[in-house]
Design a protein around this motif. Sequence first.
Motif, short mmCIF file in Angstrom:
data_model
loop_
_atom_site.label_atom_id
_atom_site.label_comp_id
_atom_site.label_asym_id
_atom_site.label_seq_id
_atom_site.Cartn_x
_atom_site.Cartn_y
_atom_site.Cartn_z
N CYS B 87 0.64 -1.43 0.04
CA CYS B 87 0.04 0.04 -0.08
C CYS B 87 0.77 1.29 -0.06
CB CYS B 87 -0.67 0.10 1.26
SG CYS B 87 -0.07 0.30 2.79
N GLY B 88 2.01 1.11 0.42
CA GLY B 88 2.79 2.46 0.22
C GLY B 88 2.84 3.23 1.72
N SER B 89 1.67 3.06 2.52
CA SER B 89 1.51 3.77 3.70
C SER B 89 1.22 3.28 4.97
CB SER B 89 0.37 4.66 3.32
OG SER B 89 -0.95 4.04 3.28
N CYS B 90 1.09 1.94 5.25
CA CYS B 90 0.98 1.34 6.39
C CYS B 90 2.26 1.41 7.42
CB CYS B 90 0.78 -0.29 6.36
SG CYS B 90 2.00 -1.09 5.77
N CYS B 93 5.29 -0.43 5.39
CA CYS B 93 5.57 0.35 4.22
C CYS B 93 6.18 1.58 4.44
CB CYS B 93 4.24 0.71 3.37
SG CYS B 93 3.82 -0.91 2.59
N CYS B 101 3.89 -5.59 3.93
CA CYS B 101 2.56 -4.90 3.96
C CYS B 101 1.71 -5.39 4.86
CB CYS B 101 2.20 -4.32 2.44
SG CYS B 101 0.92 -3.22 2.76
N HIS B 102 1.17 -4.34 5.54
CA HIS B 102 -0.15 -4.75 6.32
C HIS B 102 -1.59 -4.47 5.76
CE1 HIS B 102 -0.24 -7.09 10.29
NE2 HIS B 102 -1.35 -6.04 10.78
N ASN B 103 -1.65 -4.04 4.86
CA ASN B 103 -2.78 -3.52 4.22
C ASN B 103 -3.48 -4.27 3.16
OD1 ASN B 103 -3.63 -1.58 6.28
ND2 ASN B 103 -2.59 0.24 5.02
ZN ZN Z 1 1.74 -1.24 3.38
#
Ligand code: ZN
Lengths: 189, 379
Positions: B87-90, B93, B101-103
């Motif tokens: 996701c780039g934002s968790c 990430c 990634c966790h999302n």
């Molecule tokens: Zn992520």
Amino acid sequence: MPYTPEKPPLPETPEQLRARIPGWGADLDPADRPSVPRERRDLDSGAHWHEPEQQPGGEDRERSIEHARLTPAFGTAQPLHGLSGAIRRYAYDRFSEGRAAHWLLLIAGDRVDAWESHLASFVSGRPDNPVTETGVLSERRRHGLSSRRDGKRVDVVHQSFDPVLVGGSWVVAGVVAVAAARTLVRRLR
Amino acid sequence: MVYRGPYKIRVEEKDVPRIEHPNDAIVRVTTASICGSDLHLYHGLMPDTRVGHTFGHEFIGVVDQVGPSVQNLQVGDRVMVPFNIYCGSCFFCARGLWSNCHNVNPNATAVGGIYGYSHTTGGYDGGQAEFVRVPFADVGPSKIPDWLSDEDAVLMTDALATGYFGAQLGDISQGDVVVVLGAGPVGLYAARSAWLMGAGRVIVVDHLDYRLEKARTFAYAETINFGEVDDVVVTLKRATDHLGADVVIDAVGAEADGNLTQHVTGAKLKLQGGSPVALNWAIDGARKGGTISVLGAYGPIFSAVKFGDAVNKGLTLRMNQAPVKRQWPRLLEHIRAGYLTPSDIVTHRIPLEHIAEGYHMFSAKLDGCIKTLVVTGDA
Ligand SMILES: [Zn+2]
Ligand SMILES: NC(=O)c1ccc[n+]([C@@H]2O[C@H](COP(=O)([O-])OP(=O)(O)OC[C@H]3O[C@@H](n4cnc5c(N)ncnc54)[C@H](O)[C@@H]3O)[C@@H](O)[C@H]2O)c1
Ligand SMILES: [Zn+2]
């Protein structure tokens, strides 16, 4: 020798290595290595959100009980169905990833899924064809025999009984199941 | 292609995937490849591999559709897609752990998202197909530079990036003796990359002569055929003046050969989470205080690993799925400079219709097979 402090001498000097191997030492400086350090806060991932939007349609989606919520994105490739689906859902709902039972149930679900699908394929327009689907015909075109005779391959020993091992446990399971069913029928009578 | 059960796959018509999240894209695949990791799925080793699943996490293609929130890609762009979905934002990430990634994976927290790699990695169909859904299209894919060939580009999406990453995990310093277990694509690239980091010697171990030949010519390495020696660990000790290797890279994973009991219990009967032969050789072959880099994939249950020796020797164990896109800028520089020549290890190019035979050939290691590309369309 490790019995004295010196490091064993190398067969080639850095100059010799640089001459023989393209790019030798180009990343000698750890600063040039893209994964050093492992964790960094300054990379631009391309994300233009603080938290991703939620993908819709996940009401029934199975998930690990170690997750606090359904993830913002998820795959929808093969939704749960049939007996294998029930086994898998039980594995997800009941056991965390930390439990062997979780994974062994999922593997069991996989085998049931394969059998369900093979049986279903016989009443579909396109029955499973073990010859084309296993790709064994490539044995002839891809030099099956000579490829295996080449050198000292150690996998040839078990390749010969791989089919038995892979399929054999199901034969055993089948025999056990039939025996159990018989006992049950006898008891019920 | 679709999976039909262990050792069985076939080509089927499926619906073209849909945009399911505002940041999705649909990519029309032009070239894909078969990875050693796909063999774990093909052999039925990966839990929750569902019949009907389309494999393939190494692919490039052309953007065919984009979701409403996609900003960085346009229809028609020629893109390479890292095997990681992220996701780039968790939390992870945000710290550069793009393979963790966790999302994106509701099915498990211990592993991120991967294309075409069972429901245990999120349940996304993969790229050994004509079309594929690419989640978080602003994060994963990159436009392929004009000068880069399709073949080099598809190898960047996993095998090359993974081998290069594995050499970094080894924390190689100048003059280190580096042993690479496994001469598959990942091992060959790791061996070649070890030199970039200043290795003094690189030794590759496998039992397939044709791959060891490639290790000598492509990766400039010394080689050991473990089928020809009585005890690999002793051979490695003798080769290193009885010190052991400074760094050992495991590029084999769960289906390692070399110990029949471990192979059969781990890879065939599934009584352990994979055959840890290579991992144990790494532990025993490393010098005290040395580093082990694990790239090989293992299953989610316990394996009979010789942990005591790792403790007593004070080893550093480092491992991960490769965060592919972090490697790209530097890899492109190395390819441009001629330091890395990824497509040199490609041995077969097949059409999608022949993929069942492609899997069998790669699995049984026939016909000198190292890397097989699947050509699905014309770019
Ligand atoms: Zn992520
Ligand atoms: N960490 C990651 O991100 C990542 C990415 C890609 C692949 N992988 C994993 O890396 C591994 C290798 O992938 P590949 O594409 O090169 O596969 P591959 O099957 O082509 O190569 C594996 C090689 O190991 C050899 N081998 C078997 N037992 C051995 C032993 N005991 N010692 C030394 N060599 C042995 C085999 O003969 C074969 O040549 C797989 O487990 C794959 O799942 C990990
Ligand atoms: Zn892979």
